[in-house]
Design a protein around this motif. Structure first.
Motif, mmCIF file in Angstrom:
data_model
loop_
_atom_site.group_PDB
_atom_site.id
_atom_site.type_symbol
_atom_site.label_atom_id
_atom_site.label_comp_id
_atom_site.label_asym_id
_atom_site.label_seq_id
_atom_site.Cartn_x
_atom_site.Cartn_y
_atom_site.Cartn_z
ATOM 1 N N TYR A 156 -76.160 13.690 33.678
ATOM 2 C CA TYR A 156 -76.752 14.431 32.615
ATOM 3 C C TYR A 156 -75.715 15.312 31.993
ATOM 4 C CZ TYR A 156 -78.527 19.121 34.280
ATOM 5 O OH TYR A 156 -78.750 20.406 34.621
ATOM 6 N N ASN A 157 -75.941 15.688 30.765
ATOM 7 C CA ASN A 157 -74.926 16.364 29.985
ATOM 8 C C ASN A 157 -75.393 17.765 29.594
ATOM 9 O OD1 ASN A 157 -72.473 16.443 28.833
ATOM 10 N ND2 ASN A 157 -72.854 14.830 27.336
ATOM 11 N N ILE A 158 -74.554 18.732 29.832
ATOM 12 C CA ILE A 158 -74.874 20.111 29.477
ATOM 13 C C ILE A 158 -74.107 20.475 28.220
ATOM 14 C CG2 ILE A 158 -74.732 22.524 30.208
ATOM 15 C CD1 ILE A 158 -74.817 21.497 33.095
ATOM 16 N N SER A 159 -74.817 20.949 27.196
ATOM 17 C CA SER A 159 -74.157 21.381 25.965
ATOM 18 C C SER A 159 -74.360 22.871 25.789
ATOM 19 C CB SER A 159 -74.751 20.648 24.757
ATOM 20 O OG SER A 159 -74.456 19.275 24.849
ATOM 21 N N ASN A 160 -73.283 23.557 25.482
ATOM 22 C CA ASN A 160 -73.336 24.986 25.206
ATOM 23 C C ASN A 160 -72.585 25.247 23.913
ATOM 24 O OD1 ASN A 160 -74.578 26.069 27.685
ATOM 25 N ND2 ASN A 160 -72.779 25.199 28.652
ATOM 26 N N ILE A 161 -73.054 26.199 23.148
ATOM 27 C CA ILE A 161 -72.356 26.622 21.941
ATOM 28 C C ILE A 161 -71.852 28.040 22.173
ATOM 29 C CG2 ILE A 161 -72.561 27.128 19.486
ATOM 30 C CD1 ILE A 161 -74.807 25.005 19.395
ATOM 31 N N ILE A 162 -70.549 28.208 22.028
ATOM 32 C CA ILE A 162 -69.927 29.526 22.143
ATOM 33 C C ILE A 162 -69.282 29.783 20.790
ATOM 34 C CG2 ILE A 162 -68.221 30.923 23.358
ATOM 35 C CD1 ILE A 162 -68.553 28.922 25.732
ATOM 36 N N SER A 163 -69.893 30.648 19.992
ATOM 37 C CA SER A 163 -69.384 30.827 18.632
ATOM 38 C C SER A 163 -69.560 32.262 18.143
ATOM 39 C CB SER A 163 -70.092 29.878 17.669
ATOM 40 O OG SER A 163 -71.452 30.221 17.538
ATOM 41 N N ASN A 164 -68.693 32.597 17.172
ATOM 42 C CA ASN A 164 -68.768 33.867 16.451
ATOM 43 C C ASN A 164 -68.663 35.092 17.355
ATOM 44 O OD1 ASN A 164 -69.136 32.606 13.826
ATOM 45 N ND2 ASN A 164 -71.142 32.022 14.611
ATOM 46 N N ASN A 165 -67.779 35.024 18.340
ATOM 47 C CA ASN A 165 -67.536 36.149 19.241
ATOM 48 C C ASN A 165 -66.183 36.774 18.940
ATOM 49 O OD1 ASN A 165 -69.836 35.768 21.238
ATOM 50 N ND2 ASN A 165 -68.884 33.757 21.239
ATOM 51 N N ILE A 166 -66.048 38.040 19.269
ATOM 52 C CA ILE A 166 -64.761 38.728 19.240
ATOM 53 C C ILE A 166 -64.468 39.166 20.669
ATOM 54 C CG2 ILE A 166 -63.445 40.694 18.384
ATOM 55 C CD1 ILE A 166 -65.246 40.633 15.878
ATOM 56 N N ILE A 167 -63.362 38.663 21.192
ATOM 57 C CA ILE A 167 -62.949 38.978 22.560
ATOM 58 C C ILE A 167 -61.574 39.605 22.459
ATOM 59 C CG2 ILE A 167 -62.414 38.013 24.825
ATOM 60 C CD1 ILE A 167 -64.332 35.632 23.919
ATOM 61 N N GLN A 168 -61.435 40.844 22.924
ATOM 62 C CA GLN A 168 -60.156 41.525 22.727
ATOM 63 C C GLN A 168 -59.863 42.521 23.840
ATOM 64 O OE1 GLN A 168 -60.426 43.542 18.972
ATOM 65 N NE2 GLN A 168 -62.059 44.883 19.622
ATOM 66 N N HIS A 169 -58.597 42.872 23.954
ATOM 67 C CA HIS A 169 -58.097 43.883 24.886
ATOM 68 C C HIS A 169 -58.482 43.602 26.340
ATOM 69 C CE1 HIS A 169 -56.633 46.179 21.550
ATOM 70 N NE2 HIS A 169 -57.833 46.204 21.013
ATOM 71 N N LEU A 170 -58.252 42.363 26.786
ATOM 72 C CA LEU A 170 -58.430 42.026 28.190
ATOM 73 C C LEU A 170 -57.053 42.041 28.843
ATOM 74 C CD1 LEU A 170 -60.889 38.995 27.919
ATOM 75 C CD2 LEU A 170 -61.451 41.407 28.236
ATOM 76 N N HIS A 171 -56.963 42.602 30.048
ATOM 77 C CA HIS A 171 -55.671 42.738 30.715
ATOM 78 C C HIS A 171 -55.782 42.303 32.169
ATOM 79 C CE1 HIS A 171 -54.488 44.907 27.148
ATOM 80 N NE2 HIS A 171 -55.521 45.726 27.324
ATOM 81 N N GLY A 172 -54.778 41.587 32.629
ATOM 82 C CA GLY A 172 -54.742 41.073 33.993
ATOM 83 C C GLY A 172 -54.512 39.577 33.958
ATOM 84 N N GLU A 173 -55.087 38.861 34.892
ATOM 85 C CA GLU A 173 -55.077 37.390 34.893
ATOM 86 C C GLU A 173 -56.289 36.991 34.063
ATOM 87 O OE1 GLU A 173 -53.845 33.554 36.858
ATOM 88 O OE2 GLU A 173 -52.997 35.506 37.210
ATOM 89 N N THR A 232 -70.442 19.605 27.651
ATOM 90 C CA THR A 232 -69.983 19.246 26.315
ATOM 91 C C THR A 232 -70.089 20.473 25.409
ATOM 92 O OG1 THR A 232 -70.941 17.070 26.730
ATOM 93 C CG2 THR A 232 -70.246 17.515 24.484
ATOM 94 N N PRO A 233 -69.256 21.465 25.623
ATOM 95 C CA PRO A 233 -69.387 22.682 24.811
ATOM 96 C C PRO A 233 -68.847 22.516 23.393
ATOM 97 C CG PRO A 233 -67.524 22.892 26.273
ATOM 98 C CD PRO A 233 -68.200 21.600 26.629
ATOM 99 N N VAL A 234 -69.381 23.318 22.512
ATOM 100 C CA VAL A 234 -68.818 23.525 21.186
ATOM 101 C C VAL A 234 -68.321 24.966 21.170
ATOM 102 C CG1 VAL A 234 -69.297 23.670 18.714
ATOM 103 C CG2 VAL A 234 -70.346 21.853 20.090
ATOM 104 N N ILE A 235 -67.007 25.135 21.025
ATOM 105 C CA ILE A 235 -66.394 26.459 21.002
ATOM 106 C C ILE A 235 -65.832 26.632 19.608
ATOM 107 C CG2 ILE A 235 -64.650 27.957 22.030
ATOM 108 C CD1 ILE A 235 -64.899 26.177 24.570
ATOM 109 N N LYS A 236 -66.484 27.468 18.807
ATOM 110 C CA LYS A 236 -66.196 27.496 17.379
ATOM 111 C C LYS A 236 -66.198 28.917 16.820
ATOM 112 C CE LYS A 236 -67.930 25.650 13.031
ATOM 113 N NZ LYS A 236 -68.842 24.713 12.393
ATOM 114 N N ASN A 237 -65.217 29.174 15.968
ATOM 115 C CA ASN A 237 -65.179 30.387 15.151
ATOM 116 C C ASN A 237 -65.170 31.678 15.975
ATOM 117 O OD1 ASN A 237 -64.933 31.528 12.593
ATOM 118 N ND2 ASN A 237 -67.115 31.939 12.482
ATOM 119 N N ASN A 238 -64.382 31.687 17.041
ATOM 120 C CA ASN A 238 -64.218 32.886 17.855
ATOM 121 C C ASN A 238 -62.888 33.550 17.524
ATOM 122 O OD1 ASN A 238 -66.564 32.685 19.862
ATOM 123 N ND2 ASN A 238 -65.657 30.652 19.936
#
Length: 128
Positions: free
Chosen positions: A1-18, A28-34
């Motif tokens: 079976y196939n899992i689809s996730n949409i990860i879009s229109n996020n702002i991810i900033q100022h992360l430090h470390g590993e 089957t993700p769609v990662i768009k416009n981040n």
């Protein structure tokens, strides 16, 4: 079976470390416009171990996965022994499309530290 996730229109900033701005495993993700910016392994002059900084990473992704229209920028490794800084890394996946991404301004302070825009380590067909 196939899992689809949409990860879009996020702002991810100022992360430090590993760090990874977005990390997915399987499906089957769609990662768009981040927007992913200002990722680092620490502070100037730090002596870190084998830190890795990655904007977007995924493994075991299936046909139909789309990584597109993301902006990844201002990522830096300060540690002298850091491992690498990468925009997008795809592992062990097939039929993944990576297109129309804007990746810029990656820096390191250490010697011989790899800097990669897009890296694909796969047994299947990738469209980049």
């Amino acid at each position: 079976y196939n899992i689809s996730n949409i990860i879009s229109n996020n702002i991810i900033q100022h992360l430090h470390g590993e760090v990874a701005g977005i990390k997915v495993a399987g499906g089957t993700p769609v990662i768009k416009n981040n927007i992913i910016k200002n990722l680092s392994d620490g502070v100037p002059g730090s002596i870190t171990g084998s830190a890795v900084v990655i904007g977007i990473t995924g493994g075991l992704l299936t046909s139909g996965t789309l990584i597109t229209e993301n902006k990844i920028f201002d990522c830096k490794l300060y540690g002298q022994y850091a491992a690498s800084v990468n925009g997008i890394v795809i592992n062990n996946s097939e039929a993944v499309e990576v297109s129309k991404n804007f990746i810029h301004t990656f820096e390191t302070e250490g010697d011989y530290i790899p800097v990669t825009g897009i890296a694909a380590y796969s047994s299947g067909f990738l469209t980049i």
